[in-house]
Design a protein around this motif. Structure first.
Motif, PDB file in Angstrom:
ATOM      1  N   PHE A 579       1.579   1.022   0.296  1.00  0.00           N
ATOM      2  CA  PHE A 579       2.045   1.158   1.675  1.00  0.00           C
ATOM      3  C   PHE A 579       0.883   1.160   2.654  1.00  0.00           C
ATOM      4  CE2 PHE A 579       5.259   3.099  -1.014  1.00  0.00           C
ATOM      5  CZ  PHE A 579       6.429   2.567  -0.499  1.00  0.00           C
ATOM      6  N   ASP A 580       1.205   0.805   3.903  1.00  0.00           N
ATOM      7  CA  ASP A 580       0.141   0.869   4.917  1.00  0.00           C
ATOM      8  C   ASP A 580       0.238   2.183   5.679  1.00  0.00           C
ATOM      9  OD1 ASP A 580       2.207   0.613   6.683  1.00  0.00           O
ATOM     10  OD2 ASP A 580       1.675  -1.405   7.369  1.00  0.00           O
ATOM     11  N   ALA A 759     -16.042  -4.870   6.853  1.00  0.00           N
ATOM     12  CA  ALA A 759     -14.728  -5.461   7.133  1.00  0.00           C
ATOM     13  C   ALA A 759     -13.888  -5.604   5.872  1.00  0.00           C
ATOM     14  CB  ALA A 759     -14.869  -6.805   7.839  1.00  0.00           C
ATOM     15  N   LEU A 760     -13.995  -4.614   5.001  1.00  0.00           N
ATOM     16  CA  LEU A 760     -13.165  -4.630   3.793  1.00  0.00           C
ATOM     17  C   LEU A 760     -11.939  -3.761   4.022  1.00  0.00           C
ATOM     18  CD1 LEU A 760     -15.954  -4.061   1.104  1.00  0.00           C
ATOM     19  CD2 LEU A 760     -14.872  -6.220   1.735  1.00  0.00           C
ATOM     20  N   GLU A 761     -10.823  -4.239   3.523  1.00  0.00           N
ATOM     21  CA  GLU A 761      -9.614  -3.445   3.663  1.00  0.00           C
ATOM     22  C   GLU A 761      -9.544  -2.461   2.488  1.00  0.00           C
ATOM     23  OE1 GLU A 761      -5.537  -5.460   4.110  1.00  0.00           O
ATOM     24  OE2 GLU A 761      -5.636  -4.459   2.158  1.00  0.00           O
ATOM     25  N   ILE A 762      -9.246  -1.188   2.792  1.00  0.00           N
ATOM     26  CA  ILE A 762      -9.327  -0.167   1.737  1.00  0.00           C
ATOM     27  C   ILE A 762      -7.964   0.350   1.296  1.00  0.00           C
ATOM     28  CG2 ILE A 762     -10.288   2.081   1.138  1.00  0.00           C
ATOM     29  CD1 ILE A 762     -12.208   1.574   3.490  1.00  0.00           C
ATOM     30  N   THR A 763      -7.797   0.377  -0.026  1.00  0.00           N
ATOM     31  CA  THR A 763      -6.605   0.992  -0.598  1.00  0.00           C
ATOM     32  C   THR A 763      -7.055   2.197  -1.420  1.00  0.00           C
ATOM     33  OG1 THR A 763      -5.616  -1.184  -0.839  1.00  0.00           O
ATOM     34  CG2 THR A 763      -4.591   0.604  -2.084  1.00  0.00           C
ATOM     35  N   ALA A 764      -6.356   3.316  -1.261  1.00  0.00           N
ATOM     36  CA  ALA A 764      -6.665   4.457  -2.126  1.00  0.00           C
ATOM     37  C   ALA A 764      -5.614   4.463  -3.219  1.00  0.00           C
ATOM     38  CB  ALA A 764      -6.624   5.743  -1.334  1.00  0.00           C
ATOM     39  N   ARG A 783      -4.598   1.663   3.179  1.00  0.00           N
ATOM     40  CA  ARG A 783      -3.451   1.471   2.270  1.00  0.00           C
ATOM     41  C   ARG A 783      -3.399   2.560   1.212  1.00  0.00           C
ATOM     42  NH1 ARG A 783      -2.373  -4.694   3.203  1.00  0.00           N
ATOM     43  NH2 ARG A 783      -2.285  -4.166   5.403  1.00  0.00           N
ATOM     44  N   TYR A 784      -2.182   2.812   0.721  1.00  0.00           N
ATOM     45  CA  TYR A 784      -1.981   3.922  -0.206  1.00  0.00           C
ATOM     46  C   TYR A 784      -1.090   3.522  -1.374  1.00  0.00           C
ATOM     47  CZ  TYR A 784      -3.621   6.208   3.971  1.00  0.00           C
ATOM     48  OH  TYR A 784      -4.363   6.545   5.053  1.00  0.00           O
ATOM     49  N   GLN A 785      -1.515   3.999  -2.534  1.00  0.00           N
ATOM     50  CA  GLN A 785      -0.739   3.720  -3.746  1.00  0.00           C
ATOM     51  C   GLN A 785      -0.804   4.979  -4.588  1.00  0.00           C
ATOM     52  OE1 GLN A 785      -2.488   0.522  -5.994  1.00  0.00           O
ATOM     53  NE2 GLN A 785      -0.929   0.539  -7.593  1.00  0.00           N
ATOM     54  N   GLY A 786       0.296   5.358  -5.187  1.00  0.00           N
ATOM     55  CA  GLY A 786       0.227   6.540  -6.042  1.00  0.00           C
ATOM     56  C   GLY A 786       1.576   7.196  -6.234  1.00  0.00           C
ATOM     57  N   TYR A 787       1.594   8.207  -7.099  1.00  0.00           N
ATOM     58  CA  TYR A 787       2.845   8.863  -7.460  1.00  0.00           C
ATOM     59  C   TYR A 787       3.508   9.563  -6.272  1.00  0.00           C
ATOM     60  CZ  TYR A 787       1.465   8.152 -12.359  1.00  0.00           C
ATOM     61  OH  TYR A 787       1.110   7.613 -13.549  1.00  0.00           O
ATOM     62  N   LEU A 788       2.701   9.882  -5.251  1.00  0.00           N
ATOM     63  CA  LEU A 788       3.280  10.513  -4.071  1.00  0.00           C
ATOM     64  C   LEU A 788       4.355   9.610  -3.474  1.00  0.00           C
ATOM     65  CD1 LEU A 788       3.199  12.783  -1.889  1.00  0.00           C
ATOM     66  CD2 LEU A 788       1.454  11.450  -0.720  1.00  0.00           C
ATOM     67  N   PHE A 789       4.120   8.327  -3.570  1.00  0.00           N
ATOM     68  CA  PHE A 789       5.075   7.350  -3.014  1.00  0.00           C
ATOM     69  C   PHE A 789       6.028   6.860  -4.097  1.00  0.00           C
ATOM     70  CE2 PHE A 789       0.967   7.259  -1.035  1.00  0.00           C
ATOM     71  CZ  PHE A 789       1.268   7.508   0.293  1.00  0.00           C
ATOM     72  N   SER A 790       5.456   6.404  -5.171  1.00  0.00           N
ATOM     73  CA  SER A 790       6.301   5.932  -6.277  1.00  0.00           C
ATOM     74  C   SER A 790       5.478   5.672  -7.527  1.00  0.00           C
ATOM     75  CB  SER A 790       6.997   4.630  -5.861  1.00  0.00           C
ATOM     76  OG  SER A 790       7.557   4.017  -7.000  1.00  0.00           O
ATOM     77  N   LYS A 791       6.071   5.935  -8.665  1.00  0.00           N
ATOM     78  CA  LYS A 791       5.465   5.512  -9.931  1.00  0.00           C
ATOM     79  C   LYS A 791       5.716   4.025 -10.092  1.00  0.00           C
ATOM     80  CE  LYS A 791       5.314   9.674 -12.472  1.00  0.00           C
ATOM     81  NZ  LYS A 791       5.432  10.424 -13.682  1.00  0.00           N
ATOM     82  N   PRO A 792       5.019   3.368 -11.037  1.00  0.00           N
ATOM     83  CA  PRO A 792       5.362   1.975 -11.302  1.00  0.00           C
ATOM     84  C   PRO A 792       6.814   1.900 -11.801  1.00  0.00           C
ATOM     85  CG  PRO A 792       3.256   2.548 -12.321  1.00  0.00           C
ATOM     86  CD  PRO A 792       3.874   3.823 -11.843  1.00  0.00           C
TER      87      PRO A 792
END
Ligand code: C2E
Ligand code: CA
Ligand code: CA
Length: 814
Positions: A579-580, A759-764, A783-792
């Motif tokens: 997610f952004d 100028a790199l876009e960062i995802t945690a 950008r965000y990725q992780g269990y807080l939002f959703s598992k695979p």
């Protein structure tokens, strides 16, 4: 033996290789000539060359080359016909020969690279110089004596401090200790120091004590530490030198002396060459009579005798040598082209010609070392039988006795891997093919295994077909298993190189000790693991620890089934959303999943390395693309800006067609290249070299986005980022996890700022808590990725989530 056996051995290898290479070149040259012009002159020259190759190869012990070259020479010897069928025949035969030459020179160079067997052997007492350790607390006295000895060309180390005596002895491993024995109430510091060292040295140095006065008590004390002479002060120089010359016969510091008896000059030359390169001093005789005449001058420590001598057979010569009391105990090694089965050769060794150089050296070394030790021992009234136990007479390897010592002296807490190796049903080889063949198998195994070891590892032979390996480099279970598999594969190859009917397999028991264990316990564990391995028989290994074994079993099971799983397309996709800052869904990362029929869900952390090891990872990548791209296409109808993140492995990037194929695939699914984000790890950038760099550049130019995965776990150097066409960065989970522990973490903000500058876009990734999310957001992570939002999730489950269905998506935890 000279100090630099290793380099001698290497130079010998080099010279064989050089010789073979030179022959290969000449042969090639001759062949070109002959191809250019088919005439009988060229043919004759080529025939002579191949005969030379046959001779040289036979001499060096390369039987196949010798056979092929002889066959080729034979073909060329036949009348010149100049027809096609003959050419085809010659051509095939030449191709075979030149292949073998190439293969074998490469094989030799592998030995060179692996270094010599020598480096893994324990200290050789006889190699430890002609050094005298002089202990004399009176500095003036010490200097005088040292000068006297040095004047006589003795190499002298002086110690004047009694507190340092033991460590100096252990450090310089002298052949003779000349020490002041100061007694105080029947106690002597120097005698005590020497006694304590005796256990740690694997040989017995000669000892001469110097005493201020003589007494029975002092003599008793001296003899108890194995002293050879007690001299009273003031020292009689002449007497001292006479003692020394007896105790340190000059020959001991010289190379081993070998007498070679063979009537074939070529063979003599070859043996001389092999042995002198191995550091031996050789004497040669072409018949029994001249051999006998040479004895007093040569004073051989081993005689290598051809059985087929003209006039007087090798065996008769042996009897003559045995009658001479000076040489009655000299070891004899017999050579013959054909196995003389009827012969009974007591303790003497027998080798079959032609003998490979390594085997000649191994046999000679084992015999000659033992013989010198025996001689050395004779001067001691009290024999130390264990001295005889430390060299195996067949393989020149250290023995079980040495292993026990090594284990006793290993550092506490040092991780050790102890393996016991045993051949399965080895007695059958002895029974069916005879001891000579059995010995050859054992020597070959000893030699080849020794080539696989690093300098810190040791190989021992217990007895018969039992070997032990002590490795200090194998720290993890996987490393130990991998190394053992490599060992077993090597043994399989050795077996395959013998006559087809001489087939053998081996079993290995492994004990991996991470904490301090008693030597007996370690050995007992390795033995019992071997017992378990033996039950299964045939290139099997077992770990002593059942838990370790279970892990390895799983790994093995997976290794065996992973290829099938790829073939049967058992890998499926899971997707994890990214997610952004506005909590809008921007991308999905595709993660491979494998459900194993009996073992259940297998982590990619397990199966990805296995696929890479087997060179199958590109197939997984392809299958994931085949599943992921149509899915993305379908989802983009609802989410036109949606991206797909895919993981690529180093091997994927080595495929030069990659960018072209990716582009085709995207086009086929009517997807713009920009929709695919290629995730690679830092290590790929570092390892894969310029090829990967070019590949990435091309992908970047075609519009694919490249993201650096797991950032911070590897080399973590932002400095090279601007050199690579990377436009995104994924901060590794471990960094994100640290947020909760140390709110003050400065590194993470620094990384984010630097990446922003570039100028790199960062995802945690791996965002699990609100605190982590807020912290990252505060510093501008995009950008965000992780269990807080959703598992695979599976594709089906993704479509069921509220955040996927609702266009105004706000993240909702699932
Ligand atoms: P990765 O690329 O770093 O993938 C992220 C891993 O972190 C995934 O593990 C994911 O399930 C896990 N993860 C995501 N969010 C969280 C979280 O909040 N907390 C925790 N504890 N974990 C989280 P997974 O699926 O086990 O994949 C492991 C690795 O296997 C991946 O690491 C990737 O390097 C590799 N991999 C997976 N699929 C493929 C593939 O198709 N091809 C290649 N070459 N590698 C793959
Ligand atoms: Ca990834
Ligand atoms: Ca990652």
């Amino acid at each position: 033996m000279p100090q630099d056996r290793t380099s001698s051995w290497q130079s010998m290898q080099q010279s064989y290789r050089a010789n073979l290479q030179q022959k290969a070149l000449q042969l090639n040259y001759g062949w070109q000539h002959y191809q250019a012009e088919f005439n009988s002159d060229n043919r004759h020259a080529l025939k002579l060359l191949s005969q030379q190759v046959a001779g040289a190869a036979k001499l060096f012990g390369f039987k196949e080359i010798a056979d092929s070259a002889a066959y080729f020479a034979e073909l060329l010897r036949q009348p010149f016909r100049d027809d096609l069928s003959q050419r085809v025949q010659e051509n095939n035969s030449y191709a075979e020969l030149s292949n073998q030459l190439e293969h074998n020179t490469r094989h030799l160079s592998r030995f060179e690279d692996a270094g010599s067997n020598e480096q893994q052997k324990p200290a050789d007492p006889l190699q430890h110089g002609p050094c005298i350790l002089l202990f004399e607390p009176d500095v003036r006295c010490a200097n005088q004596l040292a000068n006297l000895l040095r004047h006589q060309y003795y190499d002298v180390v002086v110690e004047t401090d009694s507190a340092m005596l033991s460590s100096t002895i252990l450090q310089c491993q002298p052949r003779l200790i000349l020490a002041d024995i100061r007694c105080n109430h029947q106690h002597s510091i120097s005698a005590e120091a020497i006694r304590s060292c005796n256990h740690q040295l694997n040989y017995q140095p000669a000892i001469v004590f110097m005493a201020a006065e003589d007494s029975f008590e002092l003599r008793l004390l001296a003899s108890r530490v194995g002293c050879d002479h007690v001299m009273t002060k003031p020292i009689d120089n002449a007497q001292l030198l006479s003692h020394l010359s007896k105790l340190l016969p000059k020959e001991e510091s010289e190379p081993y002396r070998i007498l070679l008896v063979d009537n074939q000059t070529e063979t003599l030359r070859f043996y001389r060459h092999a042995l002198s390169m191995g550091g031996y001093k050789t004497f040669e005789a072409s018949d029994a009579r001249s051999a006998y005449a040479l004895l007093p001058e040569a004073r051989p420590e081993l005689v290598l005798i051809d059985l087929n001598l003209p006039g007087c057979s090798g065996q008769e010569l042996a009897n003559i040598i045995r009658q001479d009391p000076d040489f009655a105990d000299t070891p004899l090694v017999f050579m013959a082209t054909e196995q003389a089965k009827s012969m009974k050769l007591a303790d003497d060794h027998f080798i079959q010609k032609p003998i490979a150089p390594w085997r000649l050296l191994m046999t000679v070394e084992a015999q000659v070392k033992r013989s010198r030790l025996l001689k050395q021992q004779r001067r001691a009234v009290i024999q130390r039988p264990e001295l005889m136990q430390h060299i195996d007479t067949l393989t020149a390897l250290p023995t079980l006795w040495q292993l026990k010592r090594e284990l006793q002296h290993s550092q506490q807490q040092e991780p050790l891997c102890l393996m016991k190796l045993d051949l399965d049903k080895f007695h059958l080889i002895n029974d069916v093919y005879g001891r000579e063949t059995g010995d050859l198998v054992l020597q070959t195994i000893a030699w080849q295994l020794a080539q696989l070891l690093s300098a810190q590892d040791h190989l021992y032979r217990e007895s018969g077909d039992e070997f032990w390996l002590l490795c200090r480099q194998l720290h993890s279970l996987e490393q130990a298993a991998e190394f053992t598999e490599h060992l077993l594969l090597t043994l399989e190859q050795i077996s395959a190189n013998f006559d087809v009917s001489i087939h053998f397999t081996a079993s290995i028991g492994i004990c991996l000790s991470m904490e301090q264990q008693q030597p007996e316990e370690l050995m007992q564990h390795a033995s019992s693991a071997l017992y378990q391995a033996k039950k299964k028989a045939g290139h099997q290994y077992r770990f002593y620890d059942p838990e370790q074994q279970q892990k390895i079993d799983v790994r093995q099971q997976l290794t065996q089934t992973v290829r099938q799983a790829i073939q049967k397309r058992q890998f499926t996709c899971a997707y994890q959303p990214i997610f952004d800052q506005q909590q809008q869904l921007v991308s999905l990362e595709l993660l491979a999943r494998w459900h194993h029929a009996s073992l259940g869900d297998i982590s990619p952390a397990l199966f990805i390395p296995l696929l890479e090891e087997q060179g199958l990872i590109h197939l997984l990548t392809r299958q994931m693309l085949e599943q992921g791209l149509p899915q993305l296409k379908q989802w983009r109808e609802q989410w036109p800006e949606l991206h797909l993140n895919m993981n690529f492995s180093a091997q994927d990037l080595t495929d030069p067609e990659l960018s072209q194929q990716l582009q085709q695939q995207m086009a086929m699914h009517q997807l713009p290249n920009q929709a695919l984000v290629i995730e690679i790890t830092e290590s790929i950038l570092i390892q894969a070299g310029s090829g990967a760099f070019e590949q990435l550049k091309q992908l970047d130019q075609q519009g694919f986005a490249i993201s650096l995965d797991d950032f911070g776990t590897g080399y973590s150097s932002l400095s090279y980022l601007d050199k690579f066409p990377v436009s995104r960065l994924k901060i590794d989970r471990s960094f994100v996890q640290r947020i909760d522990e140390q709110q003050q973490d400065k590194l993470l903000p620094a990384i984010i700022h630097l990446a922003q500058d570039l100028a790199l876009e960062i995802t945690a990734e791996g965002v699990e808590t609100h605190a982590q999310y807020e912290f990252l957001k505060q510093f501008g992570c995009e950008r965000y990725q992780g269990y807080l939002f959703s598992k695979p999730l599976t594709a089906f489950d993704i479509e069921g989530t509220a955040w996927f269905q609702s266009k105004q998506s706000r993240y909702i935890r699932t």
